[in-house]
Design a protein around this motif. Structure first.
Motif, PDB file in Angstrom:
ATOM      1  N   LEU A  65       0.862  -1.185   0.000  1.00 47.14           N
ATOM      2  CA  LEU A  65       0.000   0.000   0.000  1.00 47.14           C
ATOM      3  C   LEU A  65       0.899   1.235   0.000  1.00 47.14           C
ATOM      4  N   PRO A  66       0.994   1.916  -1.156  1.00 49.22           N
ATOM      5  CA  PRO A  66       1.914   3.052  -1.255  1.00 49.22           C
ATOM      6  C   PRO A  66       1.329   4.321  -0.635  1.00 49.22           C
ATOM      7  N   LEU A  67       1.360   4.383   0.679  1.00 51.95           N
ATOM      8  CA  LEU A  67       0.853   5.567   1.380  1.00 51.95           C
ATOM      9  C   LEU A  67       1.782   6.753   1.137  1.00 51.95           C
ATOM     10  N   ASN A  68       1.231   7.938   1.264  1.00 45.19           N
ATOM     11  CA  ASN A  68       2.068   9.137   1.225  1.00 45.19           C
ATOM     12  C   ASN A  68       2.878   9.189   2.514  1.00 45.19           C
ATOM     13  N   MET A  69       3.929   9.980   2.527  1.00 41.99           N
ATOM     14  CA  MET A  69       4.780  10.024   3.705  1.00 41.99           C
ATOM     15  C   MET A  69       4.028  10.500   4.956  1.00 41.99           C
ATOM     16  N   ASP A  70       2.929  11.245   4.751  1.00 43.70           N
ATOM     17  CA  ASP A  70       2.138  11.661   5.916  1.00 43.70           C
ATOM     18  C   ASP A  70       1.050  10.636   6.248  1.00 43.70           C
ATOM     19  N   LEU A  76      -2.800   6.380  -5.908  1.00 44.36           N
ATOM     20  CA  LEU A  76      -2.148   5.092  -6.092  1.00 44.36           C
ATOM     21  C   LEU A  76      -2.523   4.117  -4.977  1.00 44.36           C
ATOM     22  N   ALA A  77      -2.575   4.612  -3.749  1.00 49.80           N
ATOM     23  CA  ALA A  77      -2.944   3.753  -2.617  1.00 49.80           C
ATOM     24  C   ALA A  77      -4.393   3.281  -2.755  1.00 49.80           C
ATOM     25  N   GLN A  78      -5.266   4.154  -3.239  1.00 47.44           N
ATOM     26  CA  GLN A  78      -6.663   3.770  -3.431  1.00 47.44           C
ATOM     27  C   GLN A  78      -6.794   2.686  -4.499  1.00 47.44           C
ATOM     28  N   LEU A  79      -6.030   2.846  -5.585  1.00 49.72           N
ATOM     29  CA  LEU A  79      -6.044   1.848  -6.660  1.00 49.72           C
ATOM     30  C   LEU A  79      -5.431   0.530  -6.187  1.00 49.72           C
TER      31      LEU A  79
END
Length: 134
Positions: A65-70, A76-79
């Motif tokens: 799950l490519p979360l943002n740093m925050d 991308l995470a939703q997809l």
């Protein structure tokens, strides 16, 4: 044998153009790069995914799950989450999401090649296998 009894796990490093795949072993807690699938807007060739699932018969899936740093979820995470749900729906076994922010960075550090998706999938899988959730 029923998939639920399987010690094999398939890991995915989701991307819009490429999806990295790795196989992992629950017993040895090791993972190996398997393939890099071409994707169109995050959609892989599902027939190819099915071939891999049938061949390896994993007990579950692990999707990065490519979360943002925050820690917020970007597009991308939703997809990526949607991809995990599709895996569950199509193949009838659980898909676990794991924060992959560090594994992509580690993969880039580990390899000089541009195609790191399968290496990233391997690291995602190994971190899941080793952090006690697997």
């Amino acid at each position: 044998e029923p998939a639920a009894m399987s010690n094999i796990v398939l890991g995915f490093d989701f991307g819009l153009a490429r999806i990295g795949v790795a196989t992992g072993q629950m017993v040895t807690k090791t993972a190996t790069p398997l393939a890099i699938l071409e994707a169109r807007q995050g959609q892989p060739d599902w027939a190819r995914v099915e071939q891999i699932v049938v061949e390896w018969n994993p007990g579950c899936f692990v999707v990065g799950l490519p979360l943002n740093m925050d820690e917020s979820m970007g597009t991308l995470a939703q997809l990526s989450s949607k991809f995990a749900l599709r895996l569950e729906g199509r193949f009838g076994r659980p898909a676990h999401l794991i924060d992959e922010r560090l594994s992509s960075i580690a993969a880039k550090a580990l390899t000089s090649s541009k195609t790191i998706d399968d290496v990233a999938a391997t690291l995602i899988l190994e971190s899941w296998l080793n952090d006690g959730t697997g």
